[in-house]
Design a protein around this motif. Structure first.
Motif, PDB file in Angstrom:
ATOM      1  N   ASP A 180       0.886  -1.268   0.100  1.00  0.00           N
ATOM      2  CA  ASP A 180       0.100  -0.041   0.096  1.00  0.00           C
ATOM      3  C   ASP A 180       0.909   1.161  -0.242  1.00  0.00           C
ATOM      4  OD1 ASP A 180      -2.953  -1.002  -0.007  1.00  0.00           O
ATOM      5  OD2 ASP A 180      -2.314  -1.756   1.940  1.00  0.00           O
ATOM      6  N   ASP A 202       1.910   2.013  -3.566  1.00  0.00           N
ATOM      7  CA  ASP A 202       0.850   2.478  -4.187  1.00  0.00           C
ATOM      8  C   ASP A 202       0.559   4.065  -3.892  1.00  0.00           C
ATOM      9  OD1 ASP A 202       0.367   0.217  -5.443  1.00  0.00           O
ATOM     10  OD2 ASP A 202      -1.437  -0.401  -4.034  1.00  0.00           O
ATOM     11  N   GLN A 218       3.227   6.135  -5.414  1.00  0.00           N
ATOM     12  CA  GLN A 218       2.790   6.271  -6.898  1.00  0.00           C
ATOM     13  C   GLN A 218       1.771   7.096  -7.284  1.00  0.00           C
ATOM     14  OE1 GLN A 218       3.969   5.130  -9.570  1.00  0.00           O
ATOM     15  NE2 GLN A 218       2.679   5.665 -11.356  1.00  0.00           N
ATOM     16  N   ARG A 258      -6.513   6.314   1.658  1.00  0.00           N
ATOM     17  CA  ARG A 258      -6.416   4.725   1.357  1.00  0.00           C
ATOM     18  C   ARG A 258      -6.558   4.173   2.579  1.00  0.00           C
ATOM     19  NH1 ARG A 258      -3.892   1.112  -2.202  1.00  0.00           N
ATOM     20  NH2 ARG A 258      -3.736   2.745  -3.884  1.00  0.00           N
TER      21      ARG A 258
END
Length: 355
Positions: free
Chosen positions: A78, A81, A84, A120
């Protein structure tokens, strides 16, 4: 000329013929095309410079962002991610406003990384509601020499605040409390700076910090155990556990010891709930030792800053075992065993290596 001959013209031939019909020669067309391309070259070069500069700034802060986001989420996948997403936000911002300089790139990157991580967190929480058995953070292999390294990222990785045991405590905070605690207690951000990052008032941030600190201190008082003691205890504990020396285990385990085993529902031997008490933990460890593969190989690494055992079966990681010691450093009060293969996928068998 026949119809078939007319069909042999290409689109370029027809365009050139039309232009020639307007008084332009083929040479004129070629020169105009070259002039247009030459005019675009400086623009292209300037855009490339912007991208290169943006990339350089982001790469220079990537380790800091990784450490920060990992401490907020506890998952390497995570975290990658989120980085990114942070890069896309950063590069998109720079490409849209190439001439507008950001005064403090570090603060800007931290702000967008933290907010992407918080966004997230909701999805991660929902995912953990269906997780089988205890959930533990994904082990992060760190290097043995970090205790003497002044870099802020490596300091964060080696401190008590981000040990495996502390990460488990941080899971009990709200996302905002955890963000404030990590930013202030681990990375040293002032409350006024955190207010800007989270878009909250300074007074609200101070309240969050007070609640988070009280919550953490109630569950995990601060103490200092030397790396040498942690290494020695880790080696003695693993030797007793794998060797089936129950007397030595009973002496090493604190009466209130608790063991967490994270198999993610993919390892049948992993317990479905934490086990507490010296006798129960000792029996559980004895059972694990009996069912362990015959070709296991133990490497001693630093996991989240603590001396730990990384167990391999052949070339494949089998388990990561982290011990949490009593304040005196003479007994083990917490055992965190990660056996979920998804969380071990990045660990390699070489010394201090992680993909």
């Amino acid at each position: 000329m026949s119809d078939s001959a007319e069909e042999d013209f290409t689109g370029e031939d027809l365009t050139r013929r039309d232009l020639v019909g307007e008084g332009l020669t083929g040479e004129d067309v070629t020169q105009d095309r070259r002039a247009g391309e030459a005019g675009r070259l400086p623009e292209r070069a300037a855009a490339d410079d912007v991208v290169e500069a943006s990339t350089e700034v982001f790469v220079g802060h990537r380790e800091l962002l990784f450490s920060l986001v990992y401490n907020l989420l506890g998952s390497v996948a995570d975290t990658e991610d989120v980085l990114q997403e942070t890069w896309l936000s950063w590069s998109g911002r720079k490409s849209r406003s190439p001439r507008q300089e950001i005064e403090n790139p570090r603060a800007y990157l931290v702000r967008i990384a933290v907010n992407h991580a918080l966004a997230r967190k909701d999805a991660i929480t929902r995912r953990r509601e269906t997780y089988v058995g205890p959930w533990l953070p994904e082990p992060l292999i760190t290097k043995a020499g970090q205790e003497r390294t002044p870099d802020v990222v490596e300091q964060a990785l080696r401190t008590e605040s981000v040990s495996m045991a502390m990460m488990v405590v941080l899971e009990t905070l709200t996302p905002l409390e955890r963000a404030v605690f990590v930013l202030h207690e681990v990375f040293g951000y002032a409350h006024t700076e955190i207010a800007g990052i989270l878009e909250r008032s300074p007074s609200a941030v101070r309240q969050l910090a007070h609640r988070a600190r009280a919550h953490v201190q109630a569950r995990r008082p601060r103490y200092e155990t030397t790396p040498q003691v942690r290494q020695e205890v880790a080696e003695r504990f693993v030797a007793a556990a794998l060797g089936g020396d129950l007397d030595a285990l009973m002496q090493m385990l604190a009466p209130e010891v608790t063991m967490w085993t994270d198999g993610g529902g993919k390892v049948r031997t992993a317990g479905l709930r934490p086990v507490s008490g010296r006798d129960k933990v000792c029996r559980m460890l004895a059972g694990y030792a009996e069912r362990a593969p015959k070709d296991i190989d133990v490497h001693y690494r630093h996991v989240n800053g603590d001396a730990s055992a990384v167990v391999f079966s052949g070339e494949s990681p089998y388990a990561v075992i982290v011990m949490d010691l009593t304040p005196g450093g003479d007994q083990v009060r917490g055992i965190y065993a990660v056996t979920n293969p998804d969380k071990l996928a990045r660990i390699r068998s070489g010394p201090d290596e992680e993909e």
